[in-house]
Design a protein around this motif. Structure first.
Motif, PDB file in Angstrom:
ATOM      1  N   ASN A   1       0.815  -1.216   0.000  1.00 58.63           N
ATOM      2  CA  ASN A   1       0.000   0.000   0.000  1.00 58.63           C
ATOM      3  C   ASN A   1       0.851   1.270   0.000  1.00 58.63           C
ATOM      4  OD1 ASN A   1      -2.415  -1.481   0.008  1.00 58.63           O
ATOM      5  ND2 ASN A   1      -2.434  -1.616   2.237  1.00 58.63           N
ATOM      6  N   GLU A   2       1.628   1.430  -1.053  1.00 57.24           N
ATOM      7  CA  GLU A   2       2.497   2.603  -1.197  1.00 57.24           C
ATOM      8  C   GLU A   2       2.128   3.416  -2.440  1.00 57.24           C
ATOM      9  OE1 GLU A   2       4.224   3.427   1.157  1.00 57.24           O
ATOM     10  OE2 GLU A   2       5.030   1.686   2.216  1.00 57.24           O
TER      11      GLU A   2
ATOM     12  N   PRO B   1       5.117   7.030  -7.236  1.00 64.01           N
ATOM     13  CA  PRO B   1       5.550   7.907  -8.334  1.00 64.01           C
ATOM     14  C   PRO B   1       6.874   8.602  -8.046  1.00 64.01           C
ATOM     15  CG  PRO B   1       3.197   8.118  -7.999  1.00 64.01           C
ATOM     16  CD  PRO B   1       3.708   7.286  -6.856  1.00 64.01           C
ATOM     17  N   TRP B   2       7.041   9.119  -6.840  1.00 57.57           N
ATOM     18  CA  TRP B   2       8.292   9.807  -6.494  1.00 57.57           C
ATOM     19  C   TRP B   2       9.446   8.814  -6.464  1.00 57.57           C
ATOM     20  CZ3 TRP B   2      12.048   9.579  -2.719  1.00 57.57           C
ATOM     21  CH2 TRP B   2      12.911  10.661  -2.631  1.00 57.57           C
ATOM     22  N   VAL B   3       9.227   7.662  -5.827  1.00 56.34           N
ATOM     23  CA  VAL B   3      10.294   6.662  -5.703  1.00 56.34           C
ATOM     24  C   VAL B   3      10.754   6.186  -7.071  1.00 56.34           C
ATOM     25  CG1 VAL B   3      10.845   4.341  -4.883  1.00 56.34           C
ATOM     26  CG2 VAL B   3       9.577   5.908  -3.405  1.00 56.34           C
ATOM     27  N   LEU B   4       9.819   5.819  -7.928  1.00 52.39           N
ATOM     28  CA  LEU B   4      10.193   5.267  -9.230  1.00 52.39           C
ATOM     29  C   LEU B   4      10.796   6.320 -10.147  1.00 52.39           C
ATOM     30  CD1 LEU B   4       7.222   2.816  -9.826  1.00 52.39           C
ATOM     31  CD2 LEU B   4       9.532   2.305  -9.039  1.00 52.39           C
ATOM     32  N   ASP B   5      10.386   7.556  -9.985  1.00 53.10           N
ATOM     33  CA  ASP B   5      10.981   8.625 -10.787  1.00 53.10           C
ATOM     34  C   ASP B   5      12.439   8.863 -10.418  1.00 53.10           C
ATOM     35  OD1 ASP B   5      10.623  10.840 -12.752  1.00 53.10           O
ATOM     36  OD2 ASP B   5      11.128  12.071 -11.012  1.00 53.10           O
ATOM     37  N   ARG B   6      12.839   8.446  -9.218  1.00 55.69           N
ATOM     38  CA  ARG B   6      14.192   8.675  -8.738  1.00 55.69           C
ATOM     39  C   ARG B   6      15.127   7.498  -9.003  1.00 55.69           C
ATOM     40  NH1 ARG B   6      15.979  13.276  -8.110  1.00 55.69           N
ATOM     41  NH2 ARG B   6      17.407  12.570  -6.454  1.00 55.69           N
ATOM     42  N   VAL B   7      14.619   6.410  -9.592  1.00 59.43           N
ATOM     43  CA  VAL B   7      15.487   5.261  -9.885  1.00 59.43           C
ATOM     44  C   VAL B   7      16.502   5.679 -10.944  1.00 59.43           C
ATOM     45  CG1 VAL B   7      15.579   2.904 -10.795  1.00 59.43           C
ATOM     46  CG2 VAL B   7      13.691   3.599  -9.306  1.00 59.43           C
TER      47      VAL B   7
ATOM     48  N   CYS C   1      15.584  -1.288  -0.917  1.00 57.13           N
ATOM     49  CA  CYS C   1      15.248   0.059  -0.469  1.00 57.13           C
ATOM     50  C   CYS C   1      13.782   0.094  -0.069  1.00 57.13           C
ATOM     51  CB  CYS C   1      15.513   1.060  -1.600  1.00 57.13           C
ATOM     52  SG  CYS C   1      15.161   2.793  -1.200  1.00 57.13           S
ATOM     53  N   ASP C   2      13.458   0.798   1.009  1.00 57.54           N
ATOM     54  CA  ASP C   2      12.061   0.978   1.386  1.00 57.54           C
ATOM     55  C   ASP C   2      11.334   1.745   0.289  1.00 57.54           C
ATOM     56  OD1 ASP C   2      12.575  -0.334   3.732  1.00 57.54           O
ATOM     57  OD2 ASP C   2      12.675   1.484   4.967  1.00 57.54           O
ATOM     58  N   CYS C   3      10.036   1.480   0.182  1.00 56.79           N
ATOM     59  CA  CYS C   3       9.245   2.017  -0.916  1.00 56.79           C
ATOM     60  C   CYS C   3       8.330   3.155  -0.464  1.00 56.79           C
ATOM     61  CB  CYS C   3       8.419   0.872  -1.521  1.00 56.79           C
ATOM     62  SG  CYS C   3       7.760   1.198  -3.160  1.00 56.79           S
ATOM     63  N   ASP C   4       8.673   3.819   0.630  1.00 54.71           N
ATOM     64  CA  ASP C   4       7.784   4.817   1.222  1.00 54.71           C
ATOM     65  C   ASP C   4       8.284   6.251   1.062  1.00 54.71           C
ATOM     66  OD1 ASP C   4       9.970   4.747   2.872  1.00 54.71           O
ATOM     67  OD2 ASP C   4       8.902   4.004   4.640  1.00 54.71           O
TER      68      ASP C   4
ATOM     69  N   PRO D   1      10.816  12.133   6.009  1.00 52.48           N
ATOM     70  CA  PRO D   1       9.536  11.651   6.528  1.00 52.48           C
ATOM     71  C   PRO D   1       8.841  10.796   5.474  1.00 52.48           C
ATOM     72  CG  PRO D   1       9.795  13.985   6.978  1.00 52.48           C
ATOM     73  CD  PRO D   1      10.912  13.613   6.042  1.00 52.48           C
ATOM     74  N   ARG D   2       8.248   9.704   5.875  1.00 52.94           N
ATOM     75  CA  ARG D   2       7.624   8.792   4.935  1.00 52.94           C
ATOM     76  C   ARG D   2       6.344   9.393   4.355  1.00 52.94           C
ATOM     77  NH1 ARG D   2       5.927   3.644   5.359  1.00 52.94           N
ATOM     78  NH2 ARG D   2       4.218   4.255   4.023  1.00 52.94           N
ATOM     79  N   VAL D   3       5.946   8.883   3.212  1.00 59.60           N
ATOM     80  CA  VAL D   3       4.677   9.240   2.597  1.00 59.60           C
ATOM     81  C   VAL D   3       3.684   8.136   2.926  1.00 59.60           C
ATOM     82  CG1 VAL D   3       3.474   9.572   0.404  1.00 59.60           C
ATOM     83  CG2 VAL D   3       5.762  10.534   0.731  1.00 59.60           C
ATOM     84  N   GLY D   4       2.533   8.495   3.466  1.00 60.99           N
ATOM     85  CA  GLY D   4       1.529   7.502   3.823  1.00 60.99           C
ATOM     86  C   GLY D   4       1.738   6.965   5.234  1.00 60.99           C
ATOM     87  N   ALA D   5       0.899   6.004   5.610  1.00 58.83           N
ATOM     88  CA  ALA D   5       0.926   5.443   6.965  1.00 58.83           C
ATOM     89  C   ALA D   5       2.023   4.405   7.111  1.00 58.83           C
ATOM     90  CB  ALA D   5      -0.427   4.819   7.300  1.00 58.83           C
ATOM     91  N   SER D   6       2.737   4.449   8.241  1.00 57.60           N
ATOM     92  CA  SER D   6       3.816   3.502   8.492  1.00 57.60           C
ATOM     93  C   SER D   6       3.265   2.165   8.980  1.00 57.60           C
ATOM     94  CB  SER D   6       4.776   4.066   9.542  1.00 57.60           C
ATOM     95  OG  SER D   6       5.751   3.110   9.870  1.00 57.60           O
ATOM     96  N   LYS D   7       3.906   1.069   8.519  1.00 55.70           N
ATOM     97  CA  LYS D   7       3.524  -0.262   8.983  1.00 55.70           C
ATOM     98  C   LYS D   7       4.374  -0.706  10.158  1.00 55.70           C
ATOM     99  CE  LYS D   7       2.099  -0.086   4.566  1.00 55.70           C
ATOM    100  NZ  LYS D   7       2.438   1.009   3.651  1.00 55.70           N
TER     101      LYS D   7
END
Length: 224
Positions: free
Chosen positions: A20-21, A26-32, A87-90, A198-204
């Motif tokens: 659930n990310e 979008p931000w993470v994949l744009d930075r690969v 790498c974390d996906c958040d 800071p992460r995007v979305g709720a942390s698990k």
């Protein structure tokens, strides 16, 4: 959009465990970075994360068995490149840092590089998560003699040696088992540093004391 498509021959594969990310992807994949293939391992998302990742050019793997380790290992098994990164996906970590983090492994100067976190602001890394990480770092030092400041959620190693470690943990202990296995196998393990946002979305995990306690419990089991 990812700079590496599914039919490329990448320098490295970036394994991104995903639950659930949708907001962060979008931000993470744009930075690969160029030369790296994003391998998004969907671990039971209900927010359309897998569809978003596919649309943005990532290679998507589905791992129905819940657990951070299960997702990481599914990504490792799906990897084909010589170098594999995790790498974390958040959106807490910037994949754009990968070329620098991977360089010691690519040059043959290290076997495993762990990227310790440097918080960019006070809220990026909650106190309970930092306390848990420090306790685990002390346990790792006691068990292996390796002095770490962080367990490094962004990390890089070579695929074949990683597979040879035969990692078995499928929960939160997977990253720690990798480090312990690497030290036991005589690997050269080094640390570098990356910004931690800071992460995007709720942390698990690190967003709550309970989640942190479960992660620490899983990792302590690895050290027994």
């Amino acid at each position: 959009m990812c700079r590496v498509t599914n039919h490329s021959s990448p320098q490295g594969d970036l394994v991104l465990p995903c639950l659930n990310e949708a907001e962060a992807l979008p931000w993470v994949l744009d930075r690969v970075p160029e030369g790296w293939r994003a391998v998004v391992v969907d671990n039971g998302s209900t927010d359309g994360s897998a569809r978003i990742a596919e649309r943005l050019g990532a290679h998507v793997v589905f791992e129905p068995r819940r657990g951070f380790g299960a997702a990481c290992h599914a990504g490792l098994l799906a990897a084909t490149a010589e170098l594999v990164a995790f790498c974390d996906c958040d959106a807490t970590l910037d994949p754009g840092e990968l070329p620098r983090v991977a360089a010691p492994v690519a040059r043959g100067e290290a076997d495993l590089v762990l990227a310790r976190r440097r918080p960019t602001d006070r809220g990026a890394w909650p106190l309970h998560a930092r306390v848990g990480n420090q306790a685990l770092s002390r346990l790792v030092r006691r068990r292996t003699g390796l002095r770490l400041r962080d367990l490094g959620p962004m990390r890089v190693a070579r695929r074949e040696p990683l597979l040879a470690l035969d990692l078995t943990d499928r929960r939160s202990g997977y990253p720690l088992q990798m480090v312990v296995g690497a030290v036991d196998a005589g690997w050269r393990v080094v640390e570098t540093e990356v910004p931690y946002r800071p992460r995007v979305g709720a942390s698990k995990v690190t967003g709550t004391w309970r989640g942190t306690w479960h992660a620490v419990h899983d990792m302590r089991e690895v050290l027994k």
